[in-house]
Design a protein around this motif. Structure first.
Motif, PDB file in Angstrom:
ATOM      1  N   LEU A  67       0.829  -1.197   0.000  1.00  0.00           N
ATOM      2  CA  LEU A  67       0.000   0.000   0.000  1.00  0.00           C
ATOM      3  C   LEU A  67       0.861   1.244   0.000  1.00  0.00           C
ATOM      4  O   LEU A  67       2.027   1.200   0.387  1.00  0.00           O
ATOM      5  CB  LEU A  67      -0.887   0.024   1.252  1.00  0.00           C
ATOM      6  N   GLU A  68       0.268   2.333  -0.393  1.00  0.00           N
ATOM      7  CA  GLU A  68       0.925   3.627  -0.320  1.00  0.00           C
ATOM      8  C   GLU A  68       0.062   4.546   0.530  1.00  0.00           C
ATOM      9  O   GLU A  68      -1.159   4.498   0.448  1.00  0.00           O
ATOM     10  CB  GLU A  68       1.103   4.216  -1.715  1.00  0.00           C
ATOM     11  N   ALA A  69       0.699   5.366   1.332  1.00  0.00           N
ATOM     12  CA  ALA A  69       0.007   6.382   2.115  1.00  0.00           C
ATOM     13  C   ALA A  69       0.504   7.738   1.633  1.00  0.00           C
ATOM     14  O   ALA A  69       1.712   7.941   1.491  1.00  0.00           O
ATOM     15  CB  ALA A  69       0.302   6.208   3.605  1.00  0.00           C
ATOM     16  N   VAL A  70      -0.425   8.640   1.355  1.00  0.00           N
ATOM     17  CA  VAL A  70      -0.070   9.964   0.841  1.00  0.00           C
ATOM     18  C   VAL A  70      -0.718  11.039   1.698  1.00  0.00           C
ATOM     19  O   VAL A  70      -1.759  10.821   2.314  1.00  0.00           O
ATOM     20  CB  VAL A  70      -0.484  10.136  -0.640  1.00  0.00           C
ATOM     21  N   ASP A  71      -0.103  12.205   1.734  1.00  0.00           N
ATOM     22  CA  ASP A  71      -0.657  13.324   2.496  1.00  0.00           C
ATOM     23  C   ASP A  71      -1.112  14.449   1.575  1.00  0.00           C
ATOM     24  O   ASP A  71      -1.102  15.609   1.932  1.00  0.00           O
ATOM     25  CB  ASP A  71       0.348  13.840   3.524  1.00  0.00           C
ATOM     26  N   ARG A  72      -1.534  14.094   0.380  1.00  0.00           N
ATOM     27  CA  ARG A  72      -2.057  15.067  -0.585  1.00  0.00           C
ATOM     28  C   ARG A  72      -3.269  14.441  -1.274  1.00  0.00           C
ATOM     29  O   ARG A  72      -3.424  13.228  -1.278  1.00  0.00           O
ATOM     30  CB  ARG A  72      -0.992  15.425  -1.609  1.00  0.00           C
ATOM     31  N   PRO A  73      -4.114  15.261  -1.880  1.00  0.00           N
ATOM     32  CA  PRO A  73      -5.284  14.697  -2.594  1.00  0.00           C
ATOM     33  C   PRO A  73      -4.840  13.820  -3.764  1.00  0.00           C
ATOM     34  O   PRO A  73      -3.838  14.084  -4.417  1.00  0.00           O
ATOM     35  CB  PRO A  73      -6.028  15.941  -3.101  1.00  0.00           C
ATOM     36  N   LEU A  74      -5.604  12.770  -4.018  1.00  0.00           N
ATOM     37  CA  LEU A  74      -5.299  11.849  -5.109  1.00  0.00           C
ATOM     38  C   LEU A  74      -5.926  12.305  -6.413  1.00  0.00           C
ATOM     39  O   LEU A  74      -6.975  12.938  -6.419  1.00  0.00           O
ATOM     40  CB  LEU A  74      -5.839  10.455  -4.783  1.00  0.00           C
ATOM     41  N   LYS A  75      -5.275  11.936  -7.508  1.00  0.00           N
ATOM     42  CA  LYS A  75      -5.853  12.137  -8.832  1.00  0.00           C
ATOM     43  C   LYS A  75      -6.618  10.870  -9.185  1.00  0.00           C
ATOM     44  O   LYS A  75      -6.316   9.786  -8.700  1.00  0.00           O
ATOM     45  CB  LYS A  75      -4.752  12.407  -9.846  1.00  0.00           C
ATOM     46  N   ASP A  81      -4.661   1.259  -4.444  1.00  0.00           N
ATOM     47  CA  ASP A  81      -4.048   0.810  -3.197  1.00  0.00           C
ATOM     48  C   ASP A  81      -3.336   1.964  -2.506  1.00  0.00           C
ATOM     49  O   ASP A  81      -2.204   1.846  -2.046  1.00  0.00           O
ATOM     50  CB  ASP A  81      -3.077  -0.339  -3.464  1.00  0.00           C
ATOM     51  N   VAL A  82      -4.022   3.096  -2.425  1.00  0.00           N
ATOM     52  CA  VAL A  82      -3.463   4.292  -1.815  1.00  0.00           C
ATOM     53  C   VAL A  82      -4.398   4.755  -0.713  1.00  0.00           C
ATOM     54  O   VAL A  82      -5.617   4.777  -0.873  1.00  0.00           O
ATOM     55  CB  VAL A  82      -3.280   5.417  -2.857  1.00  0.00           C
ATOM     56  N   ILE A  83      -3.814   5.124   0.417  1.00  0.00           N
ATOM     57  CA  ILE A  83      -4.569   5.628   1.561  1.00  0.00           C
ATOM     58  C   ILE A  83      -4.236   7.099   1.725  1.00  0.00           C
ATOM     59  O   ILE A  83      -3.062   7.465   1.795  1.00  0.00           O
ATOM     60  CB  ILE A  83      -4.194   4.856   2.831  1.00  0.00           C
ATOM     61  N   GLU A  94      -4.888   1.164  12.007  1.00  0.00           N
ATOM     62  CA  GLU A  94      -6.071   1.327  11.165  1.00  0.00           C
ATOM     63  C   GLU A  94      -5.866   0.681   9.802  1.00  0.00           C
ATOM     64  O   GLU A  94      -6.787   0.076   9.248  1.00  0.00           O
ATOM     65  CB  GLU A  94      -6.419   2.812  11.003  1.00  0.00           C
ATOM     66  N   ILE A  95      -4.667   0.768   9.262  1.00  0.00           N
ATOM     67  CA  ILE A  95      -4.365   0.133   7.980  1.00  0.00           C
ATOM     68  C   ILE A  95      -4.497  -1.381   8.105  1.00  0.00           C
ATOM     69  O   ILE A  95      -5.097  -2.039   7.253  1.00  0.00           O
ATOM     70  CB  ILE A  95      -2.966   0.544   7.479  1.00  0.00           C
ATOM     71  N   CYS A  96      -3.972  -1.963   9.174  1.00  0.00           N
ATOM     72  CA  CYS A  96      -4.080  -3.411   9.386  1.00  0.00           C
ATOM     73  C   CYS A  96      -5.533  -3.827   9.578  1.00  0.00           C
ATOM     74  O   CYS A  96      -5.972  -4.830   9.013  1.00  0.00           O
ATOM     75  CB  CYS A  96      -3.235  -3.847  10.575  1.00  0.00           C
ATOM     76  N   ARG A  97      -6.297  -3.058  10.361  1.00  0.00           N
ATOM     77  CA  ARG A  97      -7.720  -3.365  10.544  1.00  0.00           C
ATOM     78  C   ARG A  97      -8.467  -3.302   9.209  1.00  0.00           C
ATOM     79  O   ARG A  97      -9.327  -4.136   8.924  1.00  0.00           O
ATOM     80  CB  ARG A  97      -8.353  -2.401  11.549  1.00  0.00           C
ATOM     81  N   SER A  98      -8.114  -2.343   8.393  1.00  0.00           N
ATOM     82  CA  SER A  98      -8.747  -2.192   7.086  1.00  0.00           C
ATOM     83  C   SER A  98      -8.435  -3.368   6.161  1.00  0.00           C
ATOM     84  O   SER A  98      -9.308  -3.858   5.440  1.00  0.00           O
ATOM     85  CB  SER A  98      -8.287  -0.882   6.444  1.00  0.00           C
ATOM     86  N   GLU A  99      -7.198  -3.846   6.193  1.00  0.00           N
ATOM     87  CA  GLU A  99      -6.822  -4.996   5.375  1.00  0.00           C
ATOM     88  C   GLU A  99      -7.543  -6.263   5.843  1.00  0.00           C
ATOM     89  O   GLU A  99      -7.989  -7.068   5.028  1.00  0.00           O
ATOM     90  CB  GLU A  99      -5.303  -5.208   5.404  1.00  0.00           C
ATOM     91  N   ILE A 100      -7.689  -6.435   7.151  1.00  0.00           N
ATOM     92  CA  ILE A 100      -8.427  -7.581   7.688  1.00  0.00           C
ATOM     93  C   ILE A 100      -9.898  -7.482   7.294  1.00  0.00           C
ATOM     94  O   ILE A 100     -10.511  -8.469   6.875  1.00  0.00           O
ATOM     95  CB  ILE A 100      -8.247  -7.686   9.212  1.00  0.00           C
ATOM     96  N   ALA A 101     -10.478  -6.287   7.381  1.00  0.00           N
ATOM     97  CA  ALA A 101     -11.878  -6.096   6.981  1.00  0.00           C
ATOM     98  C   ALA A 101     -12.065  -6.397   5.494  1.00  0.00           C
ATOM     99  O   ALA A 101     -13.093  -6.960   5.095  1.00  0.00           O
ATOM    100  CB  ALA A 101     -12.327  -4.671   7.289  1.00  0.00           C
ATOM    101  N   SER A 102     -11.077  -6.058   4.692  1.00  0.00           N
ATOM    102  CA  SER A 102     -11.139  -6.365   3.261  1.00  0.00           C
ATOM    103  C   SER A 102     -11.161  -7.874   3.031  1.00  0.00           C
ATOM    104  O   SER A 102     -11.929  -8.381   2.199  1.00  0.00           O
ATOM    105  CB  SER A 102      -9.945  -5.733   2.545  1.00  0.00           C
ATOM    106  N   ILE A 103     -10.339  -8.608   3.774  1.00  0.00           N
ATOM    107  CA  ILE A 103     -10.326 -10.075   3.680  1.00  0.00           C
ATOM    108  C   ILE A 103     -11.674 -10.636   4.134  1.00  0.00           C
ATOM    109  O   ILE A 103     -12.232 -11.534   3.505  1.00  0.00           O
ATOM    110  CB  ILE A 103      -9.167 -10.660   4.512  1.00  0.00           C
ATOM    111  N   GLN A 104     -12.227 -10.084   5.216  1.00  0.00           N
ATOM    112  CA  GLN A 104     -13.504 -10.566   5.737  1.00  0.00           C
ATOM    113  C   GLN A 104     -14.659 -10.306   4.768  1.00  0.00           C
ATOM    114  O   GLN A 104     -15.635 -11.046   4.759  1.00  0.00           O
ATOM    115  CB  GLN A 104     -13.809  -9.912   7.089  1.00  0.00           C
ATOM    116  N   SER A 105     -14.549  -9.285   3.933  1.00  0.00           N
ATOM    117  CA  SER A 105     -15.632  -8.960   3.006  1.00  0.00           C
ATOM    118  C   SER A 105     -15.639  -9.836   1.757  1.00  0.00           C
ATOM    119  O   SER A 105     -16.584  -9.788   0.976  1.00  0.00           O
ATOM    120  CB  SER A 105     -15.548  -7.483   2.593  1.00  0.00           C
ATOM    121  N   GLU A 106     -14.589 -10.638   1.569  1.00  0.00           N
ATOM    122  CA  GLU A 106     -14.545 -11.550   0.436  1.00  0.00           C
ATOM    123  C   GLU A 106     -15.519 -12.706   0.655  1.00  0.00           C
ATOM    124  O   GLU A 106     -16.108 -12.849   1.713  1.00  0.00           O
ATOM    125  CB  GLU A 106     -13.121 -12.088   0.247  1.00  0.00           C
TER     126      GLU A 106
END
Length: 123
Positions: A67-75, A81-83, A94-106
């Motif tokens: 993943l990538e984390a950015v501190d500016r608005p995305l285009k 895969d950018v936060i 929060e990133i780890c919780r989000s990845e686990i939630a993504s797995i759970q939603s499959e």
């Protein structure tokens, strides 16, 4: 674990967290002034719900992520895969919780339903 994006260095740094019983570990580093890369794996037991019978069950997972984390608005044309870290803080928990939630939603099938044999899956 929360770190200011501007404080992260270009050299790779390890991280290891436990979230919901699973271990999330890997490395992170600054790729440019506004971008940090997180690369690693999530391993361990994850609570899931069977999409066929609705029963709760636990499954061992071993998933990699980048993943990538950015501190500016995305285009619009940038990677999905950018936060966005609008406050400038990278929140690893929060990133780890989000990845686990993504797995759970499959789509998941419990061992009992798997043993019952073929059935139709709608996508």
């Amino acid at each position: 674990m929360r770190i200011l994006l501007r404080k992260i260095r270009a050299t790779r740094q390890p991280f290891r967290l436990e979230e919901e019983g699973a271990v999330c570990e890997g490395e992170f580093w600054r790729e440019d002034r506004h971008r940090v890369v997180l690369e690693g794996r999530i391993e361990g037991p994850v609570a899931l719900r069977c999409d066929r019978c609705g029963e709760a069950f636990t499954k061992e997972i071993d998933e990699s992520f980048r993943l990538e984390a950015v501190d500016r608005p995305l285009k619009v044309d940038e990677s999905l895969d950018v936060i966005e870290c609008n406050d400038g803080i990278v929140d690893f928990n929060e990133i780890c919780r989000s990845e686990i939630a993504s797995i759970q939603s499959e789509y998941h099938i419990c061992p009992g339903c798997e043993a019952e044999g073929d059935f139709e899956i709608e996508y």
